[in-house]
Design a protein around this motif. Structure first.
Motif, PDB file in Angstrom:
ATOM      1  N   VAL A   1      -8.472  -1.020   7.867  1.00  0.00           N
ATOM      2  CA  VAL A   1      -7.632  -0.069   7.140  1.00  0.00           C
ATOM      3  C   VAL A   1      -6.914  -0.818   6.025  1.00  0.00           C
ATOM      4  CG1 VAL A   1      -5.648   1.480   7.299  1.00  0.00           C
ATOM      5  CG2 VAL A   1      -7.303   1.403   9.158  1.00  0.00           C
ATOM      6  N   ARG A   2      -6.896  -0.198   4.827  1.00  0.00           N
ATOM      7  CA  ARG A   2      -6.125  -0.705   3.702  1.00  0.00           C
ATOM      8  C   ARG A   2      -5.224   0.425   3.226  1.00  0.00           C
ATOM      9  NH1 ARG A   2     -10.045  -1.607   0.221  1.00  0.00           N
ATOM     10  NH2 ARG A   2      -9.492   0.090  -1.158  1.00  0.00           N
ATOM     11  N   LEU A   3      -3.929   0.271   3.374  1.00  0.00           N
ATOM     12  CA  LEU A   3      -2.968   1.304   3.018  1.00  0.00           C
ATOM     13  C   LEU A   3      -2.890   1.492   1.502  1.00  0.00           C
ATOM     14  CD1 LEU A   3      -0.089   0.488   5.509  1.00  0.00           C
ATOM     15  CD2 LEU A   3      -1.572   2.491   5.538  1.00  0.00           C
ATOM     16  N   PRO A   4      -2.534   2.704   1.045  1.00  0.00           N
ATOM     17  CA  PRO A   4      -2.399   2.924  -0.393  1.00  0.00           C
ATOM     18  C   PRO A   4      -1.242   2.108  -0.967  1.00  0.00           C
ATOM     19  CG  PRO A   4      -2.137   4.990   0.845  1.00  0.00           C
ATOM     20  CD  PRO A   4      -2.320   3.900   1.831  1.00  0.00           C
ATOM     21  N   ALA A   5      -1.435   1.646  -2.188  1.00  0.00           N
ATOM     22  CA  ALA A   5      -0.407   0.894  -2.904  1.00  0.00           C
ATOM     23  C   ALA A   5      -0.539   1.244  -4.387  1.00  0.00           C
ATOM     24  CB  ALA A   5      -0.580  -0.598  -2.670  1.00  0.00           C
ATOM     25  N   ALA A   6       0.269   0.654  -5.195  1.00  0.00           N
ATOM     26  CA  ALA A   6       0.216   0.923  -6.637  1.00  0.00           C
ATOM     27  C   ALA A   6      -1.161   0.547  -7.179  1.00  0.00           C
ATOM     28  CB  ALA A   6       1.296   0.116  -7.345  1.00  0.00           C
ATOM     29  N   GLY A   7      -1.854   1.501  -7.740  1.00  0.00           N
ATOM     30  CA  GLY A   7      -3.179   1.261  -8.297  1.00  0.00           C
ATOM     31  C   GLY A   7      -4.296   1.218  -7.269  1.00  0.00           C
ATOM     32  N   ASP A   8      -3.992   1.345  -5.997  1.00  0.00           N
ATOM     33  CA  ASP A   8      -4.993   1.302  -4.930  1.00  0.00           C
ATOM     34  C   ASP A   8      -4.807   2.533  -4.047  1.00  0.00           C
ATOM     35  OD1 ASP A   8      -6.833   0.692  -2.984  1.00  0.00           O
ATOM     36  OD2 ASP A   8      -5.711  -0.988  -2.153  1.00  0.00           O
ATOM     37  N   PRO A   9      -5.781   3.430  -4.021  1.00  0.00           N
ATOM     38  CA  PRO A   9      -5.615   4.649  -3.212  1.00  0.00           C
ATOM     39  C   PRO A   9      -5.729   4.413  -1.706  1.00  0.00           C
ATOM     40  CG  PRO A   9      -7.788   4.619  -4.207  1.00  0.00           C
ATOM     41  CD  PRO A   9      -7.046   3.426  -4.737  1.00  0.00           C
TER      42      PRO A   9
END
Length: 167
Positions: A76-84
């Motif tokens: 899992v990769r959580l959403p961040a600035a510039g990354d959904p």
């Protein structure tokens, strides 16, 4: 050892041994190794990684509770600035892709809609990993034992000859 015995031993080793399986490809730094220790000083990156690990564990537990799982990997990769954000589920499950996506999106929350990737291999319940032909392991073992017996016989004979010369 005589040349004939060495040749037999080399033949046994060459024919009886299997090739090494290919080494797994590392996908990047392991989050558990970097942030798994709860005694570390909390940082934003560490807390984010711990949350991602917890969510991946929750998705894996939900899938194991609802299906027969042979192999499973969840990232899992959580959403961040510039990354959904994204979630990847891979493995051997007894569920179809749509059910796995529905379960994963339900655990992960609203941000995950449309961002869950599922790569499944159908579960092989009760099937062996690699079918072996009957007797396929017996002939290399038998050949190795014959070679070992021959080399032991030669060694014993040489010991007897040395003792006889000393007397």
């Amino acid at each position: 050892m005589s040349r004939g015995t060495c040749g037999v031993a080399a033949l046994v080793l060459a024919l009886g041994c299997e090739a090494r399986p290919p080494a797994p490809i590392a996908a990047g730094p392991d989050k558990r190794a970097l942030y798994g220790d709860p005694g570390l000083v909390p940082t934003r990156a560490g807390e984010r990684a711990r949350e991602e690990l917890a969510l991946a564990g929750s998705v894996a537990a939900a899938l194991r509770a609802r299906a027969e799982v042979t192999a499973l990997a969840v990232e899992v990769r959580l959403p961040a600035a510039g990354d959904p954000g994204a979630a990847v589920v891979a493995g051997e499950l007894s569920l179809d892709v749509h059910d796995v996506m529905r379960i994963a999106e339900g655990v992960l929350g609203p941000w995950s809609a449309g961002r869950v990737q599922v790569e499944l291999t159908p579960a092989r319940v009760g099937a062996p990993e690699r079918p072996e032909a009957p007797g396929s392991l017996r002939w290399p073992l038998a050949l190795a034992l014959v070679g070992l017996g021959a080399s032991a016989g030669v060694s014993i004979e040489r010991l007897r000859q040395r003792r006889a010369r000393r007397r």
